[in-house]
Design a protein around this motif. Structure first.
Motif, mmCIF file in Angstrom:
data_model
loop_
_atom_site.group_PDB
_atom_site.id
_atom_site.type_symbol
_atom_site.label_atom_id
_atom_site.label_comp_id
_atom_site.label_asym_id
_atom_site.label_seq_id
_atom_site.Cartn_x
_atom_site.Cartn_y
_atom_site.Cartn_z
ATOM 1 N N SER A 98 0.826 -1.208 0.000
ATOM 2 C CA SER A 98 0.000 0.000 0.000
ATOM 3 C C SER A 98 0.861 1.259 0.000
ATOM 4 O O SER A 98 0.564 2.237 -0.689
ATOM 5 N N SER A 148 -2.103 -4.915 -2.790
ATOM 6 C CA SER A 148 -2.894 -3.685 -2.721
ATOM 7 C C SER A 148 -3.353 -3.320 -4.119
ATOM 8 O O SER A 148 -2.671 -3.608 -5.111
ATOM 9 N N THR A 195 -7.872 0.233 4.328
ATOM 10 C CA THR A 195 -8.169 1.148 3.225
ATOM 11 C C THR A 195 -7.735 2.561 3.562
ATOM 12 O O THR A 195 -7.787 2.986 4.726
ATOM 13 N N ILE A 197 -6.864 3.315 -1.794
ATOM 14 C CA ILE A 197 -5.834 2.285 -1.837
ATOM 15 C C ILE A 197 -6.256 1.195 -0.863
ATOM 16 O O ILE A 197 -6.423 1.440 0.329
ATOM 17 N N GLY A 243 -5.543 -2.373 0.824
ATOM 18 C CA GLY A 243 -4.525 -3.358 1.162
ATOM 19 C C GLY A 243 -5.152 -4.588 1.800
ATOM 20 O O GLY A 243 -5.999 -4.465 2.691
#
Length: 334
Positions: free
Chosen positions: A100, A146, A201, A214, A216
């Motif tokens: 991430s 991610s 997130t 993003i 993960g």
């Protein structure tokens, strides 16, 4: 990462790939392949052993990795993605601090892509879980990846995103394992009340029209015998659950396809569309629990469900009470 250390790690992973054919290899042959002396080769082998790879010596013949795990492999991954392979740009790495973090640091370049960017690595050294806890991962025994998702419309109660992603993991892992896998609020994935997967997130606005998330995800496939994992409750892995070494490429592919479908629906319909399914997957639905807040206050009650903003609703002696995500930990009253 220091250049010399990075070069060593690169060679160590090259050695791992050479040994992954489940055949005997002589020290001379491996030294030639890696352009190193036998003494240096032994140091690389020792490093693999430290990372949990069992290398066996065959007397007079060399060494063998007799139980190789499936390495991340794009060709294999795309074979499982089938018609969806063109929806994703997948980048695999041997070692990263955090998938991430890498995606966030390179966000601007990945935003230019038309496909969904995915970062996956064999070994993640500084992964994070909820409440900034370290997410433990081990070589070959974890799947850490991610992806970046661009929301092009306003999402009400965006904090519910991680709950919806939990549904995705339960759907795929139930199908793969044929076992009763559940959610623990807000988004831990558990089996027999033991955690084996998690989601993190991060959402950021790019401009007025685009919100970038993003996402993960970490899944335990095969933990070492005594993993140093901090947890409020037990941990497990897919090997303990199924008794099998599952293919990480297959599960990553199935998760990516399901993630895409679920995110499209979430953007269109919101969390309300998934609310009932989430409650059906929640292990503690209808169960008496005690919630402990960050200021150490406790509340007891029966889990009656989840609200549209993702709060957990407890039926207590003084009526229904809602608890926001990140505020509490949950424990059963047994």
């Amino acid at each position: 990462m220091h250049k010399m250390h990075a070069d060593n790690e690169r060679i160590i992973f090259k050695l791992l790939k050479l040994l992954s054919d489940n055949r005997q290899h002589s020290y001379m042959q491996l030294g030639s392949e890696l352009s190193c002396t036998t003494i240096t080769l032994l140091k690389y082998i020792q490093r693999l052993t430290e990372l949990g790879v069992t290398i066996s010596e065959v007397k007079g013949l060399g060494i063998i990795w007799s139980h190789p795990f499936s390495l991340l492999n794009k060709e294999s991954l795309f074979s499982y993605l089938r018609e969806f392979q063109h929806e994703f740009s997948v980048y695999t790495f041997d070692i990263l601090e955090s998938t991430s973090k890498y995606l966030a640091l390179n966000k601007s370049s990945y935003l230019e892509e038309n496909r969904i960017p995915v970062i996956a690595c064999e070994l993640q050294t500084k992964g994070r879980g909820t409440s900034n806890r370290q997410w433990y991962s081990n070589l070959g025994g974890s799947l850490t990846f991610s992806l970046m998702w661009r929301f092009t419309r306003r999402i009400e109660h965006i904090q519910t995103l991680s709950l919806v992603l939990g549904i995705c993991l339960v759907r795929v892992l139930r199908k793969i394992t044929q076992t009763e896998i559940y959610l623990k609020w807000p988004n831990d994935i558990i089996f027999a009340k033991k955690k084996f997967a998690g989601i993190l997130t991060e959402c950021r606005s790019v401009d007025n029209n685009i919100l970038v998330s993003i996402i993960g995800i970490g899944i335990n496939f095969k933990l070492p015998p005594n993993p140093a994992i901090m947890s409020d409750y037990g941990v497990t892995d897919l090997f303990e659950i199924t008794g099998q070494y599952l293919d990480r490429n297959q599960i990553l592919a199935y998760l990516l396809v399901e993630l895409r479908e679920i995110l499209i629906a979430y953007e269109q319909f919101g969390f309300i569309y998934f609310r009932k399914e989430w409650e059906n997957y929640h292990y503690f639905q209808g169960q008496p629990v005690t919630l402990k807040s960050v200021d150490a206050l406790t509340t007891s009650g029966v889990v009656s469900g989840i609200s549209v903003d993702g709060s957990l609703v407890l039926k207590t002696d003084s009526g229904n009470k809602a608890f926001g995500m990140g505020e509490i930990s949950i424990k059963t009253n047994d």
